[in-house]
Design a protein around this motif. Sequence first.
Motif, mmCIF file in Angstrom:
data_model
loop_
_atom_site.group_PDB
_atom_site.id
_atom_site.type_symbol
_atom_site.label_atom_id
_atom_site.label_comp_id
_atom_site.label_asym_id
_atom_site.label_seq_id
_atom_site.Cartn_x
_atom_site.Cartn_y
_atom_site.Cartn_z
ATOM 1 N N ALA A 23 0.833 -1.204 0.000
ATOM 2 C CA ALA A 23 0.000 0.000 0.000
ATOM 3 C C ALA A 23 0.866 1.253 0.000
ATOM 4 C CB ALA A 23 -0.929 -0.009 1.218
ATOM 5 N N CYS A 24 1.924 1.251 0.800
ATOM 6 C CA CYS A 24 2.826 2.411 0.847
ATOM 7 C C CYS A 24 3.529 2.623 -0.489
ATOM 8 C CB CYS A 24 3.853 2.231 1.968
ATOM 9 S SG CYS A 24 3.166 2.338 3.634
ATOM 10 N N ILE A 25 3.929 1.537 -1.141
ATOM 11 C CA ILE A 25 4.595 1.649 -2.443
ATOM 12 C C ILE A 25 3.629 2.219 -3.484
ATOM 13 C CG2 ILE A 25 5.600 0.318 -4.339
ATOM 14 C CD1 ILE A 25 6.767 -1.572 -2.234
ATOM 15 N N GLY A 66 -20.944 2.865 9.248
ATOM 16 C CA GLY A 66 -19.831 2.347 10.033
ATOM 17 C C GLY A 66 -18.534 2.393 9.251
ATOM 18 N N SER A 67 -17.759 1.330 9.315
ATOM 19 C CA SER A 67 -16.443 1.290 8.667
ATOM 20 C C SER A 67 -16.486 0.691 7.270
ATOM 21 C CB SER A 67 -15.461 0.496 9.543
ATOM 22 O OG SER A 67 -15.306 1.101 10.808
ATOM 23 N N ALA A 68 -17.645 0.700 6.628
ATOM 24 C CA ALA A 68 -17.767 0.158 5.273
ATOM 25 C C ALA A 68 -16.841 0.911 4.329
ATOM 26 C CB ALA A 68 -19.211 0.255 4.793
ATOM 27 N N LEU A 69 -15.956 0.186 3.670
ATOM 28 C CA LEU A 69 -14.901 0.791 2.851
ATOM 29 C C LEU A 69 -15.470 1.624 1.715
ATOM 30 C CD1 LEU A 69 -11.882 1.013 2.121
ATOM 31 C CD2 LEU A 69 -12.162 -1.086 0.795
ATOM 32 N N VAL A 139 -7.399 -6.966 2.210
ATOM 33 C CA VAL A 139 -7.278 -7.124 0.763
ATOM 34 C C VAL A 139 -8.184 -6.162 -0.010
ATOM 35 C CG1 VAL A 139 -7.592 -8.721 -1.164
ATOM 36 C CG2 VAL A 139 -6.497 -9.502 0.937
ATOM 37 N N PRO A 140 -9.474 -5.989 0.363
ATOM 38 C CA PRO A 140 -10.307 -5.009 -0.369
ATOM 39 C C PRO A 140 -9.739 -3.595 -0.324
ATOM 40 C CG PRO A 140 -11.696 -6.466 0.924
ATOM 41 C CD PRO A 140 -10.287 -6.751 1.341
ATOM 42 N N ALA A 141 -9.243 -3.178 0.856
ATOM 43 C CA ALA A 141 -8.657 -1.836 0.953
ATOM 44 C C ALA A 141 -7.404 -1.725 0.096
ATOM 45 C CB ALA A 141 -8.334 -1.512 2.409
ATOM 46 N N LEU A 142 -6.589 -2.770 0.070
ATOM 47 C CA LEU A 142 -5.374 -2.757 -0.747
ATOM 48 C C LEU A 142 -5.732 -2.689 -2.231
ATOM 49 C CD1 LEU A 142 -2.293 -2.973 -0.921
ATOM 50 C CD2 LEU A 142 -2.560 -5.468 -0.977
ATOM 51 N N VAL A 143 -6.750 -3.444 -2.636
ATOM 52 C CA VAL A 143 -7.188 -3.402 -4.035
ATOM 53 C C VAL A 143 -7.651 -1.999 -4.399
ATOM 54 C CG1 VAL A 143 -8.940 -4.231 -5.652
ATOM 55 C CG2 VAL A 143 -7.765 -5.846 -4.146
ATOM 56 N N GLN A 200 -7.243 5.824 3.296
ATOM 57 C CA GLN A 200 -7.456 4.442 3.716
ATOM 58 C C GLN A 200 -6.303 3.947 4.597
ATOM 59 O OE1 GLN A 200 -10.337 3.195 2.963
ATOM 60 N NE2 GLN A 200 -10.874 4.824 1.531
ATOM 61 N N ALA A 201 -5.101 4.449 4.350
ATOM 62 C CA ALA A 201 -3.931 3.966 5.072
ATOM 63 C C ALA A 201 -3.498 4.885 6.202
ATOM 64 C CB ALA A 201 -2.767 3.773 4.101
ATOM 65 N N LEU A 202 -3.540 6.193 5.969
ATOM 66 C CA LEU A 202 -2.935 7.142 6.899
ATOM 67 C C LEU A 202 -3.930 8.060 7.587
ATOM 68 C CD1 LEU A 202 0.095 8.136 4.648
ATOM 69 C CD2 LEU A 202 0.064 6.483 6.516
ATOM 70 N N GLY A 203 -5.221 7.951 7.273
ATOM 71 C CA GLY A 203 -6.197 8.823 7.890
ATOM 72 C C GLY A 203 -6.204 10.202 7.267
ATOM 73 N N THR A 204 -7.166 11.018 7.670
ATOM 74 C CA THR A 204 -7.316 12.335 7.052
ATOM 75 C C THR A 204 -6.219 13.310 7.456
ATOM 76 O OG1 THR A 204 -8.821 12.964 8.849
ATOM 77 C CG2 THR A 204 -9.818 12.118 6.836
ATOM 78 N N LEU A 205 -5.684 13.173 8.663
ATOM 79 C CA LEU A 205 -4.649 14.107 9.099
ATOM 80 C C LEU A 205 -3.327 13.884 8.384
ATOM 81 C CD1 LEU A 205 -5.108 14.441 12.980
ATOM 82 C CD2 LEU A 205 -5.868 15.994 11.169
#
Length: 288
Positions: A23-25, A66-69, A139-143, A200-205
């Motif tokens: 994800a970072c890459i 909720g946390s639905a992607l 996996v869904p978030a990574l996709v 998705q990875a680092l948040g809004t801030l």
Amino acid sequence: MSLWSILVVPFAEYAFMRTALVACIALAVASGPLGTLLLLRRMGLFGNVLSHAVMPGAAIGFALAGSALAVLSIGGLITGLAMVLFMMIGTRFGEQREDVSLAAFYTASIGVGVLVVSLRGTNVDLMHVLLGTVLAIDVPALVLIVTIASIVVASLAFIFRPLAIQSFDPAFLRATGGSDIAYRAIFLVLIVLDLVAGFQALGTLLAGVPLLLPPAAARCWARRIGPLVGLSIGFGIVAGYAGLLASYHLNVPSGPAIACAAALIYAASTLVPASRILMTALKATRPI
């Protein structure tokens, strides 16, 4: 403890570390060229404000589902695009300067987002929205992240030249038949897409970290746009890798660790021109 166990074993043994690294890459590859163009246009503050513009939509999506992607991403995308539209209309037809509008939208976005999440969620939910959970990416978030990054890179491959020309000389772009407004709008939409992936990875801030800090560090090392883009991507990957390792070995939050790694790369890079200036000054003061 060997270097192998420090640098490689965490990624070799744990799937969540490998997922976070991929994800970072992906974020670094998409954010490097976008951030380079953003800083060349002197729009760094604008990118930071847009990263917070994702928050109200994501917060509303959280309150509804909720946390639905999918809902979080769509909500963040809608408010980010709305921010772009309002900013373009406000700066073109309104009476306020762009910096005043940026400050207003910046504070309003944070206030609305925090209020909505606080009303419908817990402190843990609020921290998740603000700082993200890169080590919890599934996996869904990574996709989703890789798909958005691919869309951004493919789009830039087609229009990078006019965007680069616009960054240096908008008048020349208009003189050659290019639409200044259209390319600016496309560029801002790509930034919003990139920030939705970063959220998705680092948040809004911290979503703007891959977009701003690696390109800022790259500008200390290079002046031509090709090396700038390459260094921006490289610094972004190194920051992600180092931050994940720090998070694993020191048991600290992953998102802030990645941000601190990127900040250290930038701080070290700023010493490069400073050392060159010092060496030049010392040579000039040597007796002949």
